[in-house]
Design a protein around this motif. Structure first.
Motif, PDB file in Angstrom:
ATOM      1  N   GLN A 140       0.790  -1.129   0.076  1.00 33.80           N
ATOM      2  CA  GLN A 140       0.097   0.190  -0.164  1.00 33.80           C
ATOM      3  C   GLN A 140       0.853   1.334   0.127  1.00 33.80           C
ATOM      4  O   GLN A 140       1.648   1.489   1.000  1.00 33.80           O
ATOM      5  CB  GLN A 140      -0.818   0.004   1.287  1.00 33.80           C
ATOM      6  N   TRP A 141       0.700   1.900  -1.046  1.00 31.67           N
ATOM      7  CA  TRP A 141       1.174   3.437  -1.187  1.00 31.67           C
ATOM      8  C   TRP A 141       0.652   4.532  -0.474  1.00 31.67           C
ATOM      9  O   TRP A 141      -0.506   4.361  -0.440  1.00 31.67           O
ATOM     10  CB  TRP A 141       1.732   3.771  -2.633  1.00 31.67           C
ATOM     11  N   VAL A 142       1.448   5.389   0.314  1.00 25.98           N
ATOM     12  CA  VAL A 142       0.733   6.463   0.689  1.00 25.98           C
ATOM     13  C   VAL A 142       1.395   7.884   0.504  1.00 25.98           C
ATOM     14  O   VAL A 142       2.655   7.685   0.184  1.00 25.98           O
ATOM     15  CB  VAL A 142       0.867   6.449   2.453  1.00 25.98           C
ATOM     16  N   LYS A 143       0.831   8.898   0.468  1.00 31.04           N
ATOM     17  CA  LYS A 143       1.261  10.275   0.102  1.00 31.04           C
ATOM     18  C   LYS A 143       0.878  11.082   1.222  1.00 31.04           C
ATOM     19  O   LYS A 143      -0.084  11.296   1.475  1.00 31.04           O
ATOM     20  CB  LYS A 143       0.866  10.901  -1.267  1.00 31.04           C
ATOM     21  N   ASP A 144       1.903  11.703   1.714  1.00 29.22           N
ATOM     22  CA  ASP A 144       1.583  12.735   2.931  1.00 29.22           C
ATOM     23  C   ASP A 144       1.049  12.125   3.979  1.00 29.22           C
ATOM     24  O   ASP A 144      -0.018  12.805   4.649  1.00 29.22           O
ATOM     25  CB  ASP A 144       1.186  14.092   2.384  1.00 29.22           C
ATOM     26  N   GLY A 145       1.210  10.903   4.243  1.00 28.42           N
ATOM     27  CA  GLY A 145       0.602  10.152   5.404  1.00 28.42           C
ATOM     28  C   GLY A 145      -1.128   9.527   4.985  1.00 28.42           C
ATOM     29  O   GLY A 145      -1.781   9.093   5.635  1.00 28.42           O
ATOM     30  N   ILE A 146      -1.356   9.665   3.810  1.00 31.46           N
ATOM     31  CA  ILE A 146      -2.713   9.560   3.297  1.00 31.46           C
ATOM     32  C   ILE A 146      -2.613   8.423   2.367  1.00 31.46           C
ATOM     33  O   ILE A 146      -1.922   8.553   1.470  1.00 31.46           O
ATOM     34  CB  ILE A 146      -3.520  10.762   2.843  1.00 31.46           C
ATOM     35  N   VAL A 147      -3.659   7.406   2.597  1.00 31.15           N
ATOM     36  CA  VAL A 147      -3.500   6.273   1.774  1.00 31.15           C
ATOM     37  C   VAL A 147      -3.986   6.627   0.365  1.00 31.15           C
ATOM     38  O   VAL A 147      -4.870   7.303  -0.035  1.00 31.15           O
ATOM     39  CB  VAL A 147      -4.484   4.975   2.170  1.00 31.15           C
ATOM     40  N   ILE A 148      -2.970   6.052  -0.818  1.00 30.12           N
ATOM     41  CA  ILE A 148      -3.417   6.229  -2.294  1.00 30.12           C
ATOM     42  C   ILE A 148      -4.194   4.986  -2.843  1.00 30.12           C
ATOM     43  O   ILE A 148      -3.771   4.045  -2.785  1.00 30.12           O
ATOM     44  CB  ILE A 148      -2.339   6.465  -3.131  1.00 30.12           C
ATOM     45  N   PRO A 149      -5.680   5.313  -3.118  1.00 24.68           N
ATOM     46  CA  PRO A 149      -6.402   4.020  -3.420  1.00 24.68           C
ATOM     47  C   PRO A 149      -5.905   3.419  -4.867  1.00 24.68           C
ATOM     48  O   PRO A 149      -5.088   4.331  -5.620  1.00 24.68           O
ATOM     49  CB  PRO A 149      -7.823   4.771  -3.787  1.00 24.68           C
ATOM     50  N   ALA A 150      -5.905   2.046  -4.771  1.00 29.17           N
ATOM     51  CA  ALA A 150      -5.560   1.238  -5.787  1.00 29.17           C
ATOM     52  C   ALA A 150      -4.179   1.253  -6.164  1.00 29.17           C
ATOM     53  O   ALA A 150      -3.613   0.547  -7.086  1.00 29.17           O
ATOM     54  CB  ALA A 150      -6.228   1.694  -7.189  1.00 29.17           C
ATOM     55  N   GLU A 151      -3.237   1.810  -5.489  1.00 29.43           N
ATOM     56  CA  GLU A 151      -1.811   1.883  -5.343  1.00 29.43           C
ATOM     57  C   GLU A 151      -1.201   0.764  -4.596  1.00 29.43           C
ATOM     58  O   GLU A 151      -0.637   0.942  -3.549  1.00 29.43           O
ATOM     59  CB  GLU A 151      -1.189   3.138  -5.253  1.00 29.43           C
ATOM     60  N   THR A 152      -1.534  -0.471  -4.979  1.00 31.51           N
ATOM     61  CA  THR A 152      -1.015  -1.583  -4.180  1.00 31.51           C
ATOM     62  C   THR A 152       0.005  -2.651  -4.848  1.00 31.51           C
ATOM     63  O   THR A 152      -0.185  -3.876  -4.761  1.00 31.51           O
ATOM     64  CB  THR A 152      -2.379  -2.382  -3.828  1.00 31.51           C
ATOM     65  N   GLN A 170       5.480   6.857   0.600  1.00 28.52           N
ATOM     66  CA  GLN A 170       6.042   5.700   1.415  1.00 28.52           C
ATOM     67  C   GLN A 170       5.182   4.395   1.203  1.00 28.52           C
ATOM     68  O   GLN A 170       3.936   4.669   0.713  1.00 28.52           O
ATOM     69  CB  GLN A 170       6.173   6.029   2.805  1.00 28.52           C
ATOM     70  N   ALA A 171       5.879   3.439   1.006  1.00 33.57           N
ATOM     71  CA  ALA A 171       5.039   2.169   0.612  1.00 33.57           C
ATOM     72  C   ALA A 171       5.120   1.330   2.007  1.00 33.57           C
ATOM     73  O   ALA A 171       6.049   1.195   2.799  1.00 33.57           O
ATOM     74  CB  ALA A 171       5.656   1.222  -0.219  1.00 33.57           C
ATOM     75  N   ILE A 172       3.885   0.726   2.305  1.00 29.37           N
ATOM     76  CA  ILE A 172       3.679  -0.231   3.237  1.00 29.37           C
ATOM     77  C   ILE A 172       3.608  -1.519   2.938  1.00 29.37           C
ATOM     78  O   ILE A 172       2.975  -1.960   2.185  1.00 29.37           O
ATOM     79  CB  ILE A 172       2.445  -0.032   4.499  1.00 29.37           C
ATOM     80  N   ILE A 173       4.654  -2.499   3.449  1.00 27.88           N
ATOM     81  CA  ILE A 173       4.706  -3.971   2.955  1.00 27.88           C
ATOM     82  C   ILE A 173       4.256  -4.853   3.879  1.00 27.88           C
ATOM     83  O   ILE A 173       5.018  -4.772   5.309  1.00 27.88           O
ATOM     84  CB  ILE A 173       6.070  -4.244   2.563  1.00 27.88           C
ATOM     85  N   SER A 174       3.238  -5.789   4.111  1.00 33.05           N
ATOM     86  CA  SER A 174       2.911  -6.735   4.785  1.00 33.05           C
ATOM     87  C   SER A 174       2.713  -8.064   4.588  1.00 33.05           C
ATOM     88  O   SER A 174       2.536  -8.417   3.462  1.00 33.05           O
ATOM     89  CB  SER A 174       1.594  -6.274   5.804  1.00 33.05           C
ATOM     90  N   THR A 182       8.838   1.289   3.600  1.00 37.95           N
ATOM     91  CA  THR A 182      10.138   2.020   2.812  1.00 37.95           C
ATOM     92  C   THR A 182      10.348   3.129   3.798  1.00 37.95           C
ATOM     93  O   THR A 182       9.591   3.729   4.445  1.00 37.95           O
ATOM     94  CB  THR A 182       9.820   2.241   1.123  1.00 37.95           C
ATOM     95  N   ARG A 183      11.569   3.869   3.170  1.00 39.32           N
ATOM     96  CA  ARG A 183      11.896   5.119   3.866  1.00 39.32           C
ATOM     97  C   ARG A 183      10.919   5.915   3.016  1.00 39.32           C
ATOM     98  O   ARG A 183      10.147   5.938   2.377  1.00 39.32           O
ATOM     99  CB  ARG A 183      13.316   5.321   3.350  1.00 39.32           C
ATOM    100  N   GLU A 184      10.904   7.021   3.621  1.00 40.82           N
ATOM    101  CA  GLU A 184       9.910   8.375   2.970  1.00 40.82           C
ATOM    102  C   GLU A 184      10.912   8.992   1.869  1.00 40.82           C
ATOM    103  O   GLU A 184      12.200   9.164   1.893  1.00 40.82           O
ATOM    104  CB  GLU A 184       9.686   9.244   4.290  1.00 40.82           C
ATOM    105  N   ILE A 185      10.050   9.002   0.812  1.00 46.10           N
ATOM    106  CA  ILE A 185      10.630   9.404  -0.248  1.00 46.10           C
ATOM    107  C   ILE A 185      10.238  10.731  -0.692  1.00 46.10           C
ATOM    108  O   ILE A 185       9.046  10.836  -0.928  1.00 46.10           O
ATOM    109  CB  ILE A 185      10.311   8.503  -1.682  1.00 46.10           C
ATOM    110  N   GLN A 186      11.199  11.820  -0.848  1.00 45.98           N
ATOM    111  CA  GLN A 186      10.908  13.150  -1.315  1.00 45.98           C
ATOM    112  C   GLN A 186      10.648  13.409  -2.633  1.00 45.98           C
ATOM    113  O   GLN A 186      11.512  13.216  -3.229  1.00 45.98           O
ATOM    114  CB  GLN A 186      11.569  14.233  -0.542  1.00 45.98           C
TER     115      GLN A 186
END
Length: 302
Positions: A140-152, A170-174, A182-186
């Motif tokens: 799951q990808w997030v941008k500025d702490g908010i989940v990006i729908p369908a980016e999985t 940032q991406a969350i892997i589970s 992942t690290r935060e990507i600017q």
């Protein structure tokens, strides 16, 4: 001599073969991660009612008396060989063996981190990572702490990026063992400068002030370089602001006359203003009067 006698009466019952239990679909092997739900299934036919008894490694599983067997929290100790005995009033039949393999999942890790990205607006952005661990995974990808729908997935792509696409990604892997990030990507989006106010040509008198003004926008903030007759106006005597929004002089003179433009630039690119001119007018001068043919005369010159 000889005689005859009769035996007791006996009953002969002939059973149709289709009343005996028969397995038409055997349970299948299963490989799964620990703590997941698993099931084994059998399909059988024959004279009802049919009864079922599941076994693990040859031992009866208490309470496993249906055509489907569930384990709702499978653990390594549950691994082994499973089979089911199907029976009715006319006989029994045993299924083939099905093997349950239980994997202890490895915690997810990041093998290759995505890098920070600076990109010009209008281009295509891609962020990607490589992970380790035991599948299956959820991403799951997030941008500025908010989940990006369908980016999985393990990457995210944006075509024709705009300023709105800039931010911290940032991406969350589970997986079944846990989760990691992942690290935060600017991501920084730059825009080529645009001129919002063009400079105007100036006609002024000698000795008066003159100022060319330009207004522009862009990301990052644009810089400026004025040109006179094709050369940088940095060293023109009497002019200030050759690298700012305003090029000006407090006292216009002959050496200031010419054609001007300003280059507006930043790391994303540059744009040149429309060309303008500076014209300097001089008041007429009175020549020294004299007497010509007995008459007093004088003349005006520019």
């Amino acid at each position: 001599p000889f005689g005859s006698t009769n035996s007791f009466a006996a009953t002969l019952t002939i059973f149709s073969t289709n009343v005996l239990p028969r397995i038409t679909a055997h349970p299948q092997d299963v490989t799964t991660n620990a703590s997941r739900v698993v099931s084994f299934n059998v399909t059988a036919e024959g004279q009802a009612p049919l009864s079922y008894a599941w076994r693990r490694n040859g031992s009866i599983i208490p309470g496993a008396l249906q055509s489907q067997y569930f384990d709702f929290d499978v653990q390594p100790a549950d691994a082994g060989t499973y089979q089911v005995v199907v029976s009715n009033a006319f006989g029994t039949v045993t299924s083939s063996n099905a093997t349950l393999s239980v994997i202890i999942p490895e915690f997810p890790g990041i093998v290759l981190q995505p890098n920070d990205l600076t990109i010009n607006a209008g281009n295509t952005m891609t962020l990607a990572f490589t992970n380790s661990g035991t599948p299956p995974f959820n991403f799951q990808w997030v941008k500025d702490g908010i989940v990006i729908p369908a980016e999985t997935t393990t990457s995210i792509t944006r075509a024709n990026v705009t300023l709105a696409d800039g931010g911290v990604y940032q991406a969350i892997i589970s997986n079944d063992a846990g989760s990691t990030n992942t690290r935060e990507i600017q991501v920084t989006v730059w825009t080529v400068p645009t001129i919002t106010q063009q400079p105007l040509s100036i006609v002024t008198r000698s000795g008066l002030s003159a100022t060319f003004t330009v207004a522009a926008q862009g990301v990052p903030e644009p810089q400026f370089q004025w040109f006179k007759d094709g050369s940088q106006a940095t060293n023109i005597v009497g002019f200030v602001g050759a690298q700012s929004m305003q090029l000006s002089t407090v006292s216009s003179a002959t050496e200031h006359v010419g054609n001007y433009f300003v280059r507006v630039f930043n790391p994303a690119g540059f744009i040149d203003s429309t060309p303008v001119s500076l014209t300097v007018l001089y008041p007429p001068k009175l020549d020294k009067p004299g007497i010509v043919g007995g008459k007093f005369s004088f003349a005006l010159t520019n």
